[in-house]
Design a protein around this motif. Structure first.
Motif: not given
Lengths: 277, 277
Positions: B112-123
């Motif tokens: 998951w690590a390469p793309h699943y960064r929704m915290w950084d995406y939204v904030t």
């Protein structure tokens, strides 16, 4: 009648039900929103919402944003399907003929005649069922719809005298006998004698009989189907027949449910004034 | 950034846009409703709406009924997607893991690590883009969400200090470190060290840091997922930490968008009070 689902919604109930229809000879599915008053057994007025091409009972129920305003006004909203459905029901590859495209009439031509009887379904069969099963005041009915459903609302309001207190439409197909959205379907469902088409054309019916109550019409100026809807013919007919009406051209809006939802508050308030007077 | 669509809606614009995200390393799609004021170039406050499991940017945009109230209040609403997407992005057969189930965190574990960064995406990533491209006043932001999105709204409101003026949630996953909707995903995305999970659990964050503004929470008493949402843990944490909050258990409502739409007016009014003060 069987209950498919009932969900709490704006203090009332959004239900989905199925029943065997005598009119279509098929099982039909419809949505019904009941406002809070109906949960307490009080009989409430009914607004019919007829949907457009390709829609089922579900699209408007989910996307038109009607329930909140209906709850506030104390009005039920019925969402019928747009055609008979099923493997035994005739269909066509085109999106605008056959299933999902019943055009709110009784077909006389094969292969459509046996099941495509949406006029009888919406004006006779389903109201009879609703009156029996739900706390609805069938003396107080009004009708609205979108696109093909706006066509249905206008033609039924004028065709079933004394039934509906008010009629409105979002981007209705106004003049199907002169439009690509109409000539094809009227020929298929009713045959080639164009004299028989006139009772399914809002512009012709306005000139012929009119509607003895208030009418509200909205179109979006950026409607991608506006050439097929023919709002100019409807506006002209309203003006020339002196029909009581409000006709609005809304700048920038297209044909979508964003357009419908944007003006739903106005339409519900318009019908509430007629229904609760 | 490219424009996928822009449609007139309640006097404003409902847009859908796509852009290459640095945070996720993928193309991301989002919805943005701009109220009428923004069309005239006036900078408007921003409400974030985070969606739940299986949703894209589109579901709430179509079914939550937010735009009318946002137009009335003069507030923009952003509808981000719920995960990175695409063939190169890891996925899982379960509906509640992988694409459509990003859980609003930065994954540290493979695959998951390469793309699943929704915290950084939204904030971080998406707000930077929004500030550059649209007339938004990024000094005035609030956040809400539904289910998994309610979890995201609560954890981001508490985790990004000073960013959001108010936070609300519809049926949030409140205590994922103790729930089937949480333990599975936190283990997959963050690994087995449960100490690292605490910054993605609203109940634990309430006890740890709290939120220095108003909070509004709604649950439906007939929510079919209520055992996984754990409202009792959230109510207890609000009470025991003396968090400024309104916690409401709405009788009869389930987990659906009919529930969300029914209380959207309240949530928008709640955020408007904080944003427009």
């Amino acid at each position: 009648m069987r209950t498919i689902s009932e969900q709490a919604c704006f203090g009332g109930i959004q239900g989905v039900y199925a029943h065997d229809s005598e009119a279509t000879g098929t099982e039909m599915t419809f949505g019904l929103f009941l406002p809070p008053e109906a949960k307490r057994g009080q009989k409430v007025p009914v607004l019919w919402y007829l949907s457009g091409l390709t829609c089922t009972h579900e699209n408007a129920m989910i996307k038109a944003g009607a329930q909140g305003w209906a709850a506030e006004a104390g009005i039920a909203v019925v969402f019928p399907d747009t055609s008979p459905r099923g493997e035994e029901v005739a269909d066509h590859d085109d999106y605008d003929l056959g299933q999902g495209a019943g055009f709110y009439l009784n077909a006389t031509e094969e292969p459509w005649a046996p099941h495509y009887r949406m006029w009888d379904y919406v004006t006779d069969d389903l109201p009879t069922l609703l009156a029996r099963e739900f706390p609805l005041d069938m003396e107080r009915q009004s009708i609205t719809g979108h696109s093909m459903g706006g066509h249905g609302a206008l033609t039924m309001a004028m065709g079933v005298k004394g039934r509906y207190r008010s009629v409105s439409a979002f981007a209705p197909i106004a003049h199907p006998t002169a439009s690509d959205w109409g000539r094809k379907q009227l020929a298929a469902y009713l045959g080639d004698d164009e004299r028989l088409w006139a009772q399914h054309d809002a512009v012709l019916m306005l000139r012929d009989v009119g509607f003895p109550g208030p009418m509200l019409i909205d179109y979006g100026s950026e409607d991608e189907y506006i050439d097929k809807l023919m709002p100019e013919a409807l506006a002209e007919a309203i003006a020339s027949t002196r029909q009581q009406a409000v006709f609005r051209m809304q700048p920038g809006y297209d044909h979508s449910y964003f357009f419908v939802a944007s003006f739903m508050e106005d339409h519900i308030a318009f019908h509430a004034e007629a229904l609760l007077a």
